[in-house]
Every structure is written in structure tokens, then in C-alpha cells.
Motif scaffolding. Sequence first.
Motif, short mmCIF file in Angstrom:
data_model
loop_
_atom_site.label_atom_id
_atom_site.label_comp_id
_atom_site.label_asym_id
_atom_site.label_seq_id
_atom_site.Cartn_x
_atom_site.Cartn_y
_atom_site.Cartn_z
N GLU A 84 -20.68 -12.71 14.31
CA GLU A 84 -19.65 -13.54 14.94
C GLU A 84 -19.67 -13.37 16.45
O GLU A 84 -19.43 -14.35 17.19
N LEU A 85 -19.94 -12.16 16.92
CA LEU A 85 -20.04 -11.94 18.36
C LEU A 85 -21.19 -12.75 18.95
O LEU A 85 -21.02 -13.42 19.97
N ARG A 86 -22.36 -12.67 18.32
CA ARG A 86 -23.53 -13.42 18.82
C ARG A 86 -23.23 -14.91 18.89
O ARG A 86 -23.57 -15.57 19.88
N ALA A 87 -22.57 -15.43 17.86
CA ALA A 87 -22.25 -16.86 17.85
C ALA A 87 -21.32 -17.22 19.00
O ALA A 87 -21.47 -18.27 19.63
N SER A 88 -20.37 -16.34 19.29
CA SER A 88 -19.41 -16.61 20.37
C SER A 88 -20.06 -16.58 21.75
O SER A 88 -19.56 -17.20 22.68
N LEU A 89 -21.16 -15.82 21.87
CA LEU A 89 -21.85 -15.71 23.15
C LEU A 89 -22.82 -16.84 23.39
O LEU A 89 -23.32 -17.00 24.51
N ASP A 90 -23.09 -17.62 22.37
CA ASP A 90 -23.97 -18.79 22.52
C ASP A 90 -23.33 -19.75 23.51
O ASP A 90 -22.13 -20.05 23.41
N PRO A 91 -24.09 -20.22 24.50
CA PRO A 91 -23.52 -21.11 25.52
C PRO A 91 -22.78 -22.31 24.93
O PRO A 91 -21.78 -22.78 25.50
N ALA A 92 -23.23 -22.79 23.78
CA ALA A 92 -22.58 -23.94 23.16
C ALA A 92 -21.18 -23.59 22.66
O ALA A 92 -20.32 -24.48 22.54
N GLN A 93 -20.94 -22.31 22.32
CA GLN A 93 -19.65 -21.88 21.81
C GLN A 93 -18.77 -21.24 22.88
O GLN A 93 -17.55 -21.18 22.73
N ALA A 94 -19.40 -20.77 23.94
CA ALA A 94 -18.67 -20.00 24.95
C ALA A 94 -17.55 -20.82 25.60
O ALA A 94 -16.44 -20.30 25.80
N ALA A 137 -8.36 -16.10 15.24
CA ALA A 137 -8.77 -17.28 14.48
C ALA A 137 -10.23 -17.64 14.72
O ALA A 137 -10.86 -18.30 13.88
N MET A 138 -10.79 -17.18 15.84
CA MET A 138 -12.19 -17.50 16.15
C MET A 138 -13.15 -16.45 15.63
O MET A 138 -14.36 -16.61 15.74
N PHE A 139 -12.61 -15.36 15.07
CA PHE A 139 -13.44 -14.30 14.49
C PHE A 139 -12.89 -13.95 13.10
O PHE A 139 -12.53 -12.80 12.84
N ARG A 148 -9.47 -5.74 5.14
CA ARG A 148 -9.94 -5.29 3.83
C ARG A 148 -10.31 -3.82 3.83
O ARG A 148 -10.11 -3.11 2.84
N ALA A 149 -10.86 -3.34 4.94
CA ALA A 149 -11.26 -1.94 5.04
C ALA A 149 -10.05 -1.01 5.20
O ALA A 149 -10.18 0.20 5.04
N GLY A 150 -8.89 -1.59 5.52
CA GLY A 150 -7.70 -0.76 5.70
C GLY A 150 -7.72 0.06 6.97
O GLY A 150 -7.23 1.20 7.00
N VAL A 151 -8.27 -0.50 8.04
CA VAL A 151 -8.35 0.22 9.31
C VAL A 151 -6.94 0.45 9.85
O VAL A 151 -6.17 -0.51 10.00
N PRO A 152 -6.56 1.68 10.16
CA PRO A 152 -5.22 1.96 10.70
C PRO A 152 -5.15 1.63 12.19
O PRO A 152 -4.86 2.47 13.03
N ALA A 153 -5.41 0.38 12.50
CA ALA A 153 -5.66 -0.03 13.89
C ALA A 153 -4.38 -0.29 14.68
O ALA A 153 -3.39 -0.78 14.16
N GLN A 154 -4.44 0.05 15.95
CA GLN A 154 -3.45 -0.31 16.94
C GLN A 154 -3.99 -1.35 17.91
O GLN A 154 -3.27 -2.22 18.35
N GLU A 155 -5.27 -1.23 18.23
CA GLU A 155 -5.94 -2.20 19.09
C GLU A 155 -7.33 -2.46 18.52
O GLU A 155 -7.99 -1.54 18.02
N VAL A 156 -7.75 -3.71 18.60
CA VAL A 156 -9.11 -4.09 18.19
C VAL A 156 -9.63 -5.08 19.22
O VAL A 156 -8.97 -6.10 19.49
N PHE A 157 -10.78 -4.79 19.81
CA PHE A 157 -11.34 -5.74 20.77
C PHE A 157 -12.85 -5.53 20.91
O PHE A 157 -13.36 -4.44 20.67
N PHE A 158 -13.52 -6.61 21.25
CA PHE A 158 -14.93 -6.51 21.63
C PHE A 158 -14.97 -6.02 23.07
O PHE A 158 -14.19 -6.47 23.91
N ALA A 159 -15.87 -5.07 23.35
CA ALA A 159 -15.97 -4.51 24.69
C ALA A 159 -17.40 -4.69 25.21
O ALA A 159 -18.36 -4.33 24.53
N LYS A 160 -17.49 -5.21 26.41
CA LYS A 160 -18.78 -5.48 27.06
C LYS A 160 -18.98 -4.50 28.21
O LYS A 160 -18.15 -4.43 29.11
N GLN A 161 -20.09 -3.75 28.15
CA GLN A 161 -20.48 -2.86 29.25
C GLN A 161 -21.75 -3.43 29.86
O GLN A 161 -22.83 -3.29 29.29
#
Length: 288
Positions: A84-94, A137-139, A148-161
Motif C-alpha cells: 500500500e505504501l508503494r502504491a501511494s508513492l506512485d506519481p499517479a496516486q500521490a 481510508a487510503m490504507f 486484526r493483529a491486536g496492536v496496542p497502538a497509540q500512534e501509527v504512521f509511515f515514516a520517511k528518512q
Amino acid sequence: GASAYEARLLSALGSKFDAAAVARVRESLELTLAGREFHADHGDEGPQEAHSYVRGLQASPWHDPSEHAWARALAAEWETPARELRASLDPAQADKLRQRGYRVWAPAAREEGAAYGEDWRTLVLMDRGSWDEANAAMFPETVELIKRAGVPAQEVFFAKQPAGTGIAPHTDGCNFVMTSHLGLDVPHEDERCWMRVGKDKRPWANGGILMCDTSFEHETYNDADTDRYVLLIRHWHHDLTKTERKALQWIFDALADSSMPPGKVKVRKATNSAAKAKAKRKGFGAKS
């Protein structure tokens, strides 16, 4: 004033939760509101510093993700968020992503900028336990996997370095929310792309999880010609009880809102409350 707000916050916490069950949480909040800090020297593992500190939690720079079912589940299906990340980085989707999303690939907040640098970017799916509806909604497959995995998450984000950049040494100042990186697009799975926590440096790997306690000093670097992407998750420390997690989440919500349960206990807006600003700055509800 600030002391009146603090009294209301602590009183409401006591009326909503059993005192013995949330004693550590109350101590932590009192420590934060008083402006005190926790410091510990762990020898070869390095120093630990926390402005928001719950006593009795396992203190180690690195933790083993294989000991947690949710982390094993994420690693087993890492290609889902990677795809899903790769698809979002495609210029057509960006362009569509930028138009529909919220703060897509945003820089670090002003208070974090000195450590994170000008080039670090994030795309947030969850913040302080709440999903960002537009971005999530986009991912959809990534969000479904995390649920589904039951992640005890407080924050979730894609990070680019970006290539040739890093995050300067710093501490997040909070020991009860940990950090995990799921490698999605790592240019080099070796010493060229790494994260140091305490005194130990480890490389990212595609499909691999680095789980750490960022109340220990940490830094990163991407010594490659291309950008590095991870799914970054900030999650409850596994030694917190379910009741403590609920109490901490309640405090986060109270600090973020203009009214505070139970009943109709009112608190000031963040902009008008020195105590609220102090608590958020020190880790309760803060993004660091």
C-alpha cells in the motif's frame, strides 16, 4: 489557575478508577505536573530519562518483538503495508493522496524539529489512539492488519528518512509508550541504515521489527542513496495493566479535550491552562 486544574484532573481520575489499580498512573501524572524528571543510569545500556514515568516497567533499550503475538503477526504480513505504501508513492496516486489526506508527508512538529531535522516526514494513520479517518481510508489493508493483529497502538504512521539524513540523539521522555519500526523499504539491511538506542546500534530490515524504549537516548541514520520507509508504531509498554492503559488513555483524552469525564467536570482549554500545556509537553498526550 494551574493548581485548580491539576486538582480537578486528579480528583476525576480518582473518581473514575480504583485507586489501587491506578496508583502508578496517578504517581506518574503527579510527577509530570510537578515538573519533575526521572533519571537512571543503566551502565552499559546507557542513561534513561523520562518526564512521564510509570515505575516498575521493564527498562531496557531494546525489546524482543518475537515475544509479542501482535508483532509476530505484523512481521508475517509486512508486505501488505509495504504494497500500500508503494502504491501511494506512485506519481499517479500521490496527487490524490495529497488532496484527500491530512498532513501527508508532514515534517516534524516545531518542538521536535531540532532532533528530527528538516527532512524527516510522516504520514499519520493514528494519533493518541484515534484513527485519522481520511488517511486511514487510503490504507485500508494496513489498518485492517493492525486491528486484526491486536496492536496496542497509540500512534501509527509511515515514516520517511531521506537519503543521507538522520535523527539527532534525543529521548522521547516517556517510558510507558514504546516504539516499534516495521521495515517496509530499507535501502541497505546493514550498517549503512541503522537505529541506535542506548549504546547498541541495529540495522533496519524489510519485514523486520525493531522494538525499543525511546526513554533511552536514540538516534538514526540512512547512509544510502535512496529513502528509507518504515511503519512506525508507538504502543503501550507490555508491563502496563489493562486498567492502567485505560487510565492513561483517559488522561490523554482529558488533556486533548475541553471537557473531562466523569460527569461534567470541566477543564480549561489547552491554550488557557499552564498545567495542561505542561503535561502535554512532558509526554502525556505529546508526540515526541
